[in-house]
Design a protein around this motif. Structure first.
Motif, PDB file in Angstrom:
ATOM      1  N   GLU A   6       0.758  -1.005  -0.253  1.00 17.16           N
ATOM      2  CA  GLU A   6       0.422  -0.115  -0.029  1.00 17.16           C
ATOM      3  C   GLU A   6       0.694   1.412   0.072  1.00 17.16           C
ATOM      4  OE1 GLU A   6      -3.275  -0.357   0.007  1.00 17.16           O
ATOM      5  OE2 GLU A   6      -3.132  -1.903  -0.972  1.00 17.16           O
ATOM      6  N   GLU A   7       2.139   1.036   0.732  1.00 16.88           N
ATOM      7  CA  GLU A   7       2.800   2.299   0.658  1.00 16.88           C
ATOM      8  C   GLU A   7       3.842   2.030  -0.952  1.00 16.88           C
ATOM      9  OE1 GLU A   7       5.432   1.471   4.074  1.00 16.88           O
ATOM     10  OE2 GLU A   7       4.503   2.519   5.422  1.00 16.88           O
ATOM     11  N   ARG A   8       4.061   1.253  -1.037  1.00 14.03           N
ATOM     12  CA  ARG A   8       4.290   1.467  -2.845  1.00 14.03           C
ATOM     13  C   ARG A   8       3.255   2.272  -3.902  1.00 14.03           C
ATOM     14  NH1 ARG A   8       8.072   1.651   0.187  1.00 14.03           N
ATOM     15  NH2 ARG A   8       9.896   0.568   0.366  1.00 14.03           N
ATOM     16  N   LEU A   9       2.415   1.923  -3.085  1.00 14.90           N
ATOM     17  CA  LEU A   9       0.574   1.876  -3.937  1.00 14.90           C
ATOM     18  C   LEU A   9       0.762   3.708  -4.191  1.00 14.90           C
ATOM     19  CD1 LEU A   9      -1.285   1.016  -6.332  1.00 14.90           C
ATOM     20  CD2 LEU A   9      -2.467   0.678  -4.579  1.00 14.90           C
ATOM     21  N   GLN A  10       0.763   4.057  -3.474  1.00 18.17           N
ATOM     22  CA  GLN A  10      -0.158   5.671  -2.701  1.00 18.17           C
ATOM     23  C   GLN A  10       1.794   6.323  -3.360  1.00 18.17           C
ATOM     24  OE1 GLN A  10      -2.956   6.131  -2.221  1.00 18.17           O
ATOM     25  NE2 GLN A  10      -3.506   4.596  -1.682  1.00 18.17           N
ATOM     26  N   SER A  11       2.644   6.108  -3.300  1.00 17.38           N
ATOM     27  CA  SER A  11       4.042   6.580  -3.848  1.00 17.38           C
ATOM     28  C   SER A  11       3.582   6.581  -5.518  1.00 17.38           C
ATOM     29  CB  SER A  11       4.951   6.137  -3.317  1.00 17.38           C
ATOM     30  OG  SER A  11       5.578   5.184  -3.690  1.00 17.38           O
ATOM     31  N   LEU A  12       2.722   5.877  -5.958  1.00 15.58           N
ATOM     32  CA  LEU A  12       3.781   5.861  -7.641  1.00 15.58           C
ATOM     33  C   LEU A  12       2.050   7.156  -8.099  1.00 15.58           C
ATOM     34  CD1 LEU A  12       3.927   2.229  -8.396  1.00 15.58           C
ATOM     35  CD2 LEU A  12       5.252   4.054  -8.188  1.00 15.58           C
ATOM     36  N   THR A  13       3.016   7.722  -9.408  1.00  8.21           N
ATOM     37  CA  THR A  13       2.126   8.249 -10.405  1.00  8.21           C
ATOM     38  C   THR A  13       1.298   7.733 -11.038  1.00  8.21           C
ATOM     39  OG1 THR A  13       3.973   8.897 -11.979  1.00  8.21           O
ATOM     40  CG2 THR A  13       3.746  10.465 -10.187  1.00  8.21           C
ATOM     41  N   LEU A  14       0.424   8.565 -11.415  1.00  6.42           N
ATOM     42  CA  LEU A  14      -0.520   7.519 -12.626  1.00  6.42           C
ATOM     43  C   LEU A  14      -0.047   6.830 -13.404  1.00  6.42           C
ATOM     44  CD1 LEU A  14      -3.377   6.614 -13.546  1.00  6.42           C
ATOM     45  CD2 LEU A  14      -3.505   9.168 -14.715  1.00  6.42           C
ATOM     46  N   GLU A  15       0.851   7.706 -14.255  1.00 10.29           N
ATOM     47  CA  GLU A  15       1.716   7.713 -15.068  1.00 10.29           C
ATOM     48  C   GLU A  15       2.994   6.325 -14.380  1.00 10.29           C
ATOM     49  OE1 GLU A  15       0.889  11.514 -15.833  1.00 10.29           O
ATOM     50  OE2 GLU A  15       1.353  10.833 -14.455  1.00 10.29           O
ATOM     51  N   GLN A  16       3.291   6.067 -13.520  1.00 10.52           N
ATOM     52  CA  GLN A  16       3.994   5.268 -13.016  1.00 10.52           C
ATOM     53  C   GLN A  16       3.524   3.223 -13.121  1.00 10.52           C
ATOM     54  OE1 GLN A  16       5.802   6.952  -9.647  1.00 10.52           O
ATOM     55  NE2 GLN A  16       7.559   7.702 -10.709  1.00 10.52           N
ATOM     56  N   LYS A  17       1.969   4.395 -12.594  1.00 13.14           N
ATOM     57  CA  LYS A  17       0.993   2.666 -12.386  1.00 13.14           C
ATOM     58  C   LYS A  17       0.753   1.994 -13.508  1.00 13.14           C
ATOM     59  CE  LYS A  17      -1.289   4.790  -7.948  1.00 13.14           C
ATOM     60  NZ  LYS A  17      -2.294   5.702  -8.018  1.00 13.14           N
ATOM     61  N   ILE A  18       0.762   3.083 -15.012  1.00 11.29           N
ATOM     62  CA  ILE A  18       0.758   2.213 -16.128  1.00 11.29           C
ATOM     63  C   ILE A  18       1.750   1.331 -16.499  1.00 11.29           C
ATOM     64  CG2 ILE A  18      -0.179   2.913 -18.475  1.00 11.29           C
ATOM     65  CD1 ILE A  18      -2.025   5.226 -17.275  1.00 11.29           C
ATOM     66  N   GLY A  19       2.578   1.847 -16.393  1.00 12.78           N
ATOM     67  CA  GLY A  19       3.802   1.745 -16.374  1.00 12.78           C
ATOM     68  C   GLY A  19       4.561  -0.017 -15.963  1.00 12.78           C
ATOM     69  N   GLN A  20       3.614   0.233 -15.573  1.00 14.73           N
ATOM     70  CA  GLN A  20       3.779  -1.295 -14.329  1.00 14.73           C
ATOM     71  C   GLN A  20       2.761  -1.919 -15.275  1.00 14.73           C
ATOM     72  OE1 GLN A  20       6.068  -2.079 -12.081  1.00 14.73           O
ATOM     73  NE2 GLN A  20       7.244  -0.134 -12.271  1.00 14.73           N
ATOM     74  N   LEU A  21       2.225  -2.075 -15.517  1.00 16.35           N
ATOM     75  CA  LEU A  21       1.418  -2.204 -16.521  1.00 16.35           C
ATOM     76  C   LEU A  21       1.571  -3.052 -17.664  1.00 16.35           C
ATOM     77  CD1 LEU A  21      -2.439  -1.088 -15.583  1.00 16.35           C
ATOM     78  CD2 LEU A  21      -1.082  -2.467 -14.511  1.00 16.35           C
ATOM     79  N   LEU A  22       2.925  -3.582 -17.733  1.00 15.08           N
ATOM     80  CA  LEU A  22       3.786  -3.363 -19.365  1.00 15.08           C
ATOM     81  C   LEU A  22       5.079  -4.171 -18.918  1.00 15.08           C
ATOM     82  CD1 LEU A  22       3.304  -0.278 -21.236  1.00 15.08           C
ATOM     83  CD2 LEU A  22       2.436  -2.436 -21.443  1.00 15.08           C
ATOM     84  N   VAL A  23       6.202  -4.916 -20.257  1.00 14.58           N
ATOM     85  CA  VAL A  23       7.026  -5.177 -20.396  1.00 14.58           C
ATOM     86  C   VAL A  23       7.060  -5.291 -21.020  1.00 14.58           C
ATOM     87  CG1 VAL A  23       8.225  -7.316 -19.692  1.00 14.58           C
ATOM     88  CG2 VAL A  23       7.103  -6.656 -17.789  1.00 14.58           C
ATOM     89  N   GLY A  24       9.011  -5.408 -21.398  1.00 15.69           N
ATOM     90  CA  GLY A  24       9.103  -5.685 -22.994  1.00 15.69           C
ATOM     91  C   GLY A  24      10.542  -6.004 -23.133  1.00 15.69           C
ATOM     92  N   GLN A  25      10.651  -5.145 -24.058  1.00  9.98           N
ATOM     93  CA  GLN A  25      12.122  -6.300 -25.130  1.00  9.98           C
ATOM     94  C   GLN A  25      13.379  -5.444 -24.000  1.00  9.98           C
ATOM     95  OE1 GLN A  25      12.791  -9.616 -25.948  1.00  9.98           O
ATOM     96  NE2 GLN A  25      15.722  -8.480 -26.021  1.00  9.98           N
ATOM     97  N   ALA A  26      13.817  -6.241 -23.676  1.00  4.53           N
ATOM     98  CA  ALA A  26      15.599  -4.992 -23.556  1.00  4.53           C
ATOM     99  C   ALA A  26      16.096  -5.038 -24.705  1.00  4.53           C
ATOM    100  CB  ALA A  26      16.323  -5.923 -22.890  1.00  4.53           C
ATOM    101  N   GLU A  27      16.890  -3.843 -25.155  1.00  2.00           N
ATOM    102  CA  GLU A  27      17.972  -3.205 -26.075  1.00  2.00           C
ATOM    103  C   GLU A  27      19.584  -3.685 -26.101  1.00  2.00           C
ATOM    104  OE1 GLU A  27      16.734   0.386 -27.108  1.00  2.00           O
ATOM    105  OE2 GLU A  27      14.594   0.042 -26.772  1.00  2.00           O
ATOM    106  N   GLY A  28      20.000  -4.248 -26.765  1.00  3.62           N
ATOM    107  CA  GLY A  28      21.639  -5.000 -26.372  1.00  3.62           C
ATOM    108  C   GLY A  28      21.701  -5.561 -25.492  1.00  3.62           C
ATOM    109  N   THR A  29      23.258  -5.321 -25.479  1.00  2.00           N
ATOM    110  CA  THR A  29      24.181  -5.824 -24.313  1.00  2.00           C
ATOM    111  C   THR A  29      24.727  -4.942 -23.149  1.00  2.00           C
ATOM    112  OG1 THR A  29      26.133  -5.954 -25.392  1.00  2.00           O
ATOM    113  CG2 THR A  29      24.897  -7.947 -25.799  1.00  2.00           C
TER     114      THR A  29
END
Length: 532
Positions: A6-29
């Protein structure tokens, strides 16, 4: 745990919350300045690490550590997800950076959950050493379709209870080794003849049958507290006309409500053809979240992540998606991230080397299906012709072209007279093949997925007319249904080094064959005996 979440949830902005709904592909080595700026712009839940990101263990560890440091500087003081498809066998993205294992069907043939659990622990340890924390395995699918182009030997077999048991023990081992796992591909990808990387697959099995078969391993893993569940893009006609990954009926109805799962739900890669041919990147992610999912995995680059991020932000602002709904997923995501931190902190190293464990799996798994001509063991003075298929990737979930088949290397150590011919999977023959067969005392022919590449059987029938022949099924054991009944047939399930080294010892008679085929094979081969 709840207070921390709950503490971490409340510390996030809306934009950061939305980012947490995604996993992407790393780039390069390593983290380039451009990649760094992208991470800072959209700090998503994590990244998949695969072939283009991997050089050696130290480099991977540096890559994951640097990405984690970037998040820490952004004030996001919880683990970044680092996910990978290191199943073993035909899908081994880390190559020689980790111990080489033959994959799930070999473990099914060995049918020792103790071996499966130990392998899970060793794999988990090696991955966690590099900073990896989310293993996209085990495959909980029952392989029920012999022409399945994408599962096959990635499955433990076709018996629901046995597959469930191996999956549960694999998770126990992997968690002990330091990583979380994901049961895939819910509700099942093993009873289709279409590769969802390319197009839409449909399963028409009735609900009651599914509950007795394909759903069993997933239900057992849910009951055992599985870390996450990956939803497939297969359409299950009993639950509608949408891919499971976009279906509220499948995710919220079946998995969440009926099966009782309140843990992390992720997608198979939403860049795969089965979904991308239907809807855009942004729409697919929105529909997945609305259906009850938590993190959308999307592995085709920045543009798709940016599109999905923008679409989710727009959906919240327009009222299509509420912030309360996002909070439901965020709580699951944060609980999952706390899990992976706990696994990393408490991990235990297995007291057995990867080579020794792989040898144990080989000795327990390689299977003798039949030897009607009593060709085994093979005497050391025999002049051998070895006919092998060239290794290649049969789907996007395949790394076979990176493997080196060492069967001939070990055969030449045991038999002084070995001649070799390599054929592509669809090659009818090659100049000189029949002459080489006439010069041999015995022929060893390897096959790979003969239902898809039947030309191998045509070559085999001609060779068997010339000299005695031993067929070695190097991948799917269903090939035995096509192989003449009066032929000696072996199954190795993989071409990994220890499978090949052990096979040669078994051909010599130094070891017995202990494995049992973990899928049902048609009895029609017996009825067709007179045809051959």
């Amino acid at each position: 745990m709840s207070r921390w979440v709950e503490e971490r949830l409340q510390s996030l902005t809306l934009e950061q919350k939305i980012g947490q709904l995604l996993v992407g592909q790393a780039e390069g080595t390593e983290v380039s300045e451009s990649f760094r700026r992208f991470i800072e712009k959209i700090p998503i839940a994590g990244y998949r690490i695969n072939g283009p990101n991997i050089e050696h263990p130290g480099q991977v560890k540096s890559l994951t550590a640097e990405i984690q440091r970037i998040y820490a500087r952004l004030g996001l003081d919880f683990p970044v997800i680092f996910a990978c498809d290191q199943e073993g066998g035909v899908l081994s993205v880390f190559g020689d950076c980790v111990s080489e294992f033959p994959g799930n069907m070999a473990l099914g043939a060995a049918d020792s959950v103790a071996l499966t659990e130990r392998q899970g622990q060793l794999v988990g340890w090696e991955l966690s050493e590099m900073g990896m924390n989310h293993l996209l395995a085990p495959v909980a699918d029952l392989n029920l379709e012999k022409q399945n182009p994408v599962i096959g030997v990635r499955s433990f077999g076709d018996d629901p209870e046995r597959v469930a048991s191996h999956c549960i023990h694999f998770q126990r081992g992997a968690n002990r080794g330091g990583v979380a796992v994901s049961a895939k591909h819910f509700p099942g990808h093993g009873n289709t003849a279409t590769d969802t990387h390319l197009g839409l697959a449909t399963n028409h099995t009735e609900k009651d049958v599914l509950r007795r078969t394909e759903l069993v391993p997933f239900q057992k893993m849910v009951n055992a507290g599985v870390d996450s569940v990956m939803v497939t893009h297969v359409v299950f006609s009993e639950w509608g006309s949408m891919p499971a990954s976009l279906s509220p009926t499948v995710i919220s109805g079946l998995l969440r409500h009926e099966m009782g799962y309140d843990g992390l739900v992720i997608t198979d890669d939403l860049a795969m053809g089965a979904v991308r041919n239907l809807v855009s990147a942004g729409e697919s992610v929105l529909r997945f979240i609305q259906a009850g999912g938590d993190i959308a995995y999307m592995h085709d680059g920045r543009a798709s992540i940016e599109e999905a991020y923008g679409r989710l932000l727009e959906a919240v602002r327009s009222g299509e998606l509420t912030e309360e709904r996002i909070h439901l997923s965020l709580r699951r995501i944060l609980r999952f991230k706390q899990r992976i931190a706990t696994y990393q902190h408490a991990r235990e190293k297995l007291g057995t080397s990867g080579t020794d464990l792989a040898r144990q799996v080989a000795e327990q798994s390689i299977t003798l299906l039949r030897d009607p001509g009593r060709l085994l063991p093979v005497a050391p003075d025999k002049k051998l012709l070895v006919v092998l298929p060239q290794l290649c990737n049969l789907s996007e979930a395949d790394t076979s072209d990176q493997q080196e088949m060492k069967l001939v290397t070990y055969l030449k150590q045991a038999y002084p007279q070995v001649s070799v011919v390599e054929l592509s999977l669809d090659e009818a023959a090659r100049d000189g093949l029949w002459q080489k067969a006439n010069e041999a005392d015995l022929i060893l022919q390897g096959t790979i997925n003969a239902y898809r590449f039947p030309g191998q059987i045509a070559v085999m029938k001609k060779l068997a007319e010339i000299r005695p022949l031993i067929a070695i099924m190097l991948r799917d054991p269903y090939d035995s249904e096509l192989i003449p009944f009066d032929t000696t047939v072996l199954a190795t399930y993989a071409v990994t080094e220890q499978q090949m080294a052990t096979l040669v010892r078994q051909l010599q008679g130094a070891l017995t064959f202990k494995g049992k085929v973990p899928v049902k094979l048609d009895d029609h081969v017996k009825r067709r005996k007179e045809e051959w």
